[in-house]
Design an enzyme around this catalytic site. Sequence first.
Site, PDB file in Angstrom:
ATOM      1  N   PHE A 118      -0.691  -2.118  -7.146  1.00  0.00           N
ATOM      2  CA  PHE A 118      -1.132  -3.513  -7.117  1.00  0.00           C
ATOM      3  C   PHE A 118      -2.651  -3.509  -7.011  1.00  0.00           C
ATOM      4  O   PHE A 118      -3.212  -3.014  -6.032  1.00  0.00           O
ATOM      5  CB  PHE A 118      -0.530  -4.276  -5.930  1.00  0.00           C
ATOM      6  N   ASP A 123      -8.957   2.536  -5.281  1.00  0.00           N
ATOM      7  CA  ASP A 123      -8.847   1.161  -4.806  1.00  0.00           C
ATOM      8  C   ASP A 123      -8.553   1.214  -3.308  1.00  0.00           C
ATOM      9  O   ASP A 123      -7.431   1.463  -2.887  1.00  0.00           O
ATOM     10  CB  ASP A 123      -7.721   0.455  -5.573  1.00  0.00           C
ATOM     11  N   LYS A 172     -11.041  -7.104   1.641  1.00  0.00           N
ATOM     12  CA  LYS A 172     -10.220  -7.366   2.826  1.00  0.00           C
ATOM     13  C   LYS A 172     -10.965  -7.151   4.134  1.00  0.00           C
ATOM     14  O   LYS A 172     -11.708  -8.003   4.573  1.00  0.00           O
ATOM     15  CB  LYS A 172      -8.926  -6.558   2.751  1.00  0.00           C
TER      16      LYS A 172
END
Length: 402
Positions: free
Chosen positions: A146, A231, A258
């Site tokens: 994802f 990532d 985040k």
Amino acid sequence: MAGLGNQSSAALAERYSNSLLGVFGAPQRVLVRGAGCHVWDADGNQYLDLLGGIAVNTLGHSNPLLTSVITSQLATLGHVSNFFTSPTQIALAEKLLQISAAPAGSKVFFANSGTEANEAALKLTRRNAGTEQAPRTKVIALEHAFHGRTLGALSLTYKEKYRAPFAPLPENVTWIPAGDIQALREAVDHTVSAVFIEPIQGEAGVLELSAEYLQAAREITTEAGALLVFDEVQTGMGRTGEFFASAPVIPDVMTLAKGLGGGFPIGAMIVFGEANTSWLTPGDHGTTFGGNPVACAAGLAVIHTIEKDNLLAHVRETGAWLREQLAGVHGVGAVRGAGLLNAFELLNGSAPKMVAAALDAGFIINATDERTIRLAPPLVITREQLATFIAALPGLLAAAAA
């Protein structure tokens, strides 16, 4: 301000449904306040936040230093556009290069979110396109990956139901089994521009890739002339007990978001060493808000607190204790994770049912699929706070199986 008076959760939920697009479904609660690892809803109910805004609220809610730094910076200089820079932008870039052990010549690009950081990384890989005679047009991603929901990042995301409604997407992405070194070796050749890897696949249920696999990915991509992109949007900034889950392996590109801003929106792409020479022309990419002084001040405050309060050691020790406690609860299957990014499987019952039961009991958790619960609490959470969830877990498991 208009519309912010005291109202019940039911009244606010109705206003939500009448005014916001339903891309997230109906909100589970209307939250109005947070402090430390707890939040409160509009009806006054308290919850222990074991999801941290999906690994975002690094320092918990309403952290005094983060609040002070953001307020002070906003009162001094809030936004200037990227025709200009600011001391906070420069200082945060320097700090990210330092904690990532970036070699000389490495550079940082600031965005506003993880998907934007991955868009920038994907766009950069197009500069590693080879020649007309020997083009590099293929990108390798991993099954269950994802990487975000904008069109470029979505093209790297594995789940078909996310991608299909928005086809055609950027093409020539191939997914290979995660963690399979031989599959990676067979897939990466002179036609591959880049390989995108999450060191831990959070949305897939916290599936951790081994250090051996990450090192093999470094060697395989280097040999083939492909770029290696890590990532670390969910795993970075101390979430696993290290600043970066991929350390000590150095990629060509790393994406962050985040936890970097502790709740304030910010994303970043670090381009290591010579890889940044692939993208040197002014105007090749941009963002209006990326790297604004307030977001960068938040990032500096987060890193400062992690270092000052020795949170990396706390995360390692607390996460190991949590996994041990989870494994000892009857009805819990496999337990996975690192630091304070963890998941456990239910031997019986429905994970979404458990999420609902946990909310009623005062805990915020997340189901990544029908049988898997993910936990990503603030890095400042204590064993005592986590112990209240462990004590409640048998009852929650029973509710999930009912």
